[in-house]
Design an enzyme around this catalytic site. Structure first.
Site, PDB file in Angstrom:
ATOM      1  N   VAL A  14       0.790  -1.071  -0.052  1.00  0.00           N
ATOM      2  CA  VAL A  14       0.068   0.094  -0.022  1.00  0.00           C
ATOM      3  C   VAL A  14       0.895   1.114   0.057  1.00  0.00           C
ATOM      4  O   VAL A  14       0.821   2.203  -0.744  1.00  0.00           O
ATOM      5  CB  VAL A  14      -0.998  -0.080   1.312  1.00  0.00           C
ATOM      6  CG1 VAL A  14      -2.123   1.040   1.221  1.00  0.00           C
ATOM      7  CG2 VAL A  14      -1.707  -1.306   1.326  1.00  0.00           C
ATOM      8  N   ASP A  15       2.035   1.304   0.743  1.00  0.00           N
ATOM      9  CA  ASP A  15       2.789   2.317   0.644  1.00  0.00           C
ATOM     10  C   ASP A  15       3.423   2.672  -0.624  1.00  0.00           C
ATOM     11  O   ASP A  15       3.575   3.736  -1.261  1.00  0.00           O
ATOM     12  CB  ASP A  15       4.002   2.072   1.631  1.00  0.00           C
ATOM     13  CG  ASP A  15       3.944   2.380   3.275  1.00  0.00           C
ATOM     14  OD1 ASP A  15       3.174   3.458   3.144  1.00  0.00           O
ATOM     15  OD2 ASP A  15       4.377   1.603   3.776  1.00  0.00           O
ATOM     16  N   ILE A  16       3.822   1.431  -1.311  1.00  0.00           N
ATOM     17  CA  ILE A  16       4.062   1.709  -2.593  1.00  0.00           C
ATOM     18  C   ILE A  16       3.147   1.921  -3.632  1.00  0.00           C
ATOM     19  O   ILE A  16       3.381   2.772  -4.475  1.00  0.00           O
ATOM     20  CB  ILE A  16       4.925   0.215  -3.090  1.00  0.00           C
ATOM     21  CG1 ILE A  16       6.098  -0.241  -2.409  1.00  0.00           C
ATOM     22  CG2 ILE A  16       5.267   0.248  -4.711  1.00  0.00           C
ATOM     23  CD1 ILE A  16       6.718  -1.655  -2.349  1.00  0.00           C
TER      24      ILE A  16
END
Length: 418
Positions: A182-184
């Site tokens: 999700v960060d990516i």
């Protein structure tokens, strides 16, 4: 300021014969990267790989991501190549003044601090827009504007909140995905927003604030499951207990490992049967369609399991690939260091992970015909690349030395702290 290649860096390759060399797509853009951990640095590194001059803004002691252990030990090296580092104390008026001299020279700013942090530093959108009306200010947060916008969030928090952990785990046992997905994804959506805002700036002459987020990125990814639940009229089960869509879409044990095989069409089925000596099943009219094969899995799967278990992984892959059937070995992340596709495709850069340790890591997975991407600069040491930048802003060496002495600037790269 141009990025200087490190001795251990790979230079971008030459364009194909007959095509003139072209600058990387984002050459000429200057980006101020206030990112930390994964989300912000992902946004910055994609822009850097695409040719932007990305200046990593961090405190004089260096971003805390540099010192992470455990699961996060590789974060800094992975997401900070092709960047310079400007390490200064933004809480000191002199450090803030340097930043305010830098902002008018920038096209883009990226930050993923907790809500309100940049505003408390006097570096929020309204303050910086006054310094540079053309600035595209990308704020990467846990949530887009709405009831949750001031809440803290992490990748794993929103995987739980957004249903992704439910879909990944076993029934009743939610499980985060095995990478910072999700960060990516949020960082990449930040790049999309930045590029759209830059395109709009061409028409209006003005920058704007653009936001991307963790929670809404998860919602985007699980949208297919939301739709499936609405159509089915019931709550969707995890992928580990999913309803079968294709009869053969499984991990199988081979003699020396595991292999995934996915036969998703009637043509796949016929070629699979021909390749592995299952002609009788291939000719059976009761297995002619995918729906019939789903119903007949108890006949099909034992045969495939028996055949594959007697073969090494490479033999299963060779035969499936010969028949144009989707397949893959079940790999470990470290196996990718030796993957021939990655090593031959120009998407790996020999990256410095620690003193005396380099390994090829994947770069932004894009291919441009006339402007090959490449590792132009290793992940910077604290303050590496700052000297020329500061000189370009009019700070002479005595001024820089005084700021370093007072701890406003990090020691020059390679220079020990006093």
């Amino acid at each position: 300021m141009s990025s200087q290649a490190s001795p251990a860096s790979d230079q971008p390759g030459e364009p194909p014969a007959g095509l003139p060399p072209v600058e990387l797509p984002l050459a000429g853009l200057r980006v101020l990267d206030f990112g930390h951990t994964v989300m912000g640095p992902t946004c910055g590194v994609v822009l850097a790989d695409l040719g932007a001059e990305v200046i990593r803004i961090e405190p004089p002691e260096g971003d805390r991501t540099r010192r992470l252990g455990g699961f996060g030990i590789g974060f800094f090296a992975t997401y900070n190549r092709n960047k310079a580092s400007l390490a200064l104390d933004l809480k000191d008026p002199r450090g803030k003044a340097i930043l305010e001299r830098l902002v008018p020279t920038a096209d883009v700013l990226v930050e993923n601090f907790a809500p309100g942090t940049m505003e408390r530093l006097g570096l929020g959108w309204e303050a910086l827009r006054a310094l540079n009306p053309r600035l595209v200010y990308c704020a990467l947060k846990g949530y887009l504007p709405g009831p949750y916008e001031d809440l803290p969030a992490l990748d794993e928090v929103v995987q739980m909140q957004g249903g992704l952990a439910h879909m990944t785990g076993l029934p009743g046992r939610p499980l985060r995905a095995g990478t910072s997905v999700v960060d990516i994804m949020g960082g990449v959506f930040g790049v999309v927003g930045i590029l759209a805002a830059l395109r709009q700036r061409e028409r209006t002459g003005l920058g704007q604030r653009v936001q991307a987020s963790l929670f809404e990125s998860v919602a985007f990814m699980v949208g297919q499951h939301m739709a499936a639940g609405a159509i089915a009229g019931e709550r969707v089960p995890p992928m580990t207990a999913r309803r079968i869509t294709w009869a053969i879409y499984d991990v199988f044990l081979a003699r020396d490992g595991q292999v995934f095989v996915g036969a998703t069409s009637d043509q796949h089925w016929q070629r699979l049967c021909a390749q592995f000596g299952l002609e009788a099943l291939g000719a059976d009219p009761e297995l002619a369609s995918n729906a019939q094969r789903v119903a007949g899995r108890t006949r099909i799967m034992p045969e495939l399991e028996r055949i594959f278990a007697a073969m090494p992984v490479e033999e299963v892959l060779r035969r499936c690939r010969a028949a144009r059937i989707p397949c893959a070995p079940v790999a470990h992340p470290e196996d990718l260091f030796e993957d021939p596709q990655l090593l031959s495709g120009g998407v790996m850069g020999e990256t410095r992970l620690a003193e005396g340790l380099t390994r090829p890591l994947p770069m932004t997975p894009l291919h441009f015909e006339t402007a090959p991407l490449g590792l132009r600069r290793q992940p910077p040491a604290v303050g590496e690349g700052a000297e020329a930048l500061l000189a370009s802003l009019g700070l002479d060496e005595p001024e820089r030395a005084a700021l370093r002495r007072d701890g406003v600037l990090a020691p020059a790269a390679g220079e020990a702290a006093a």
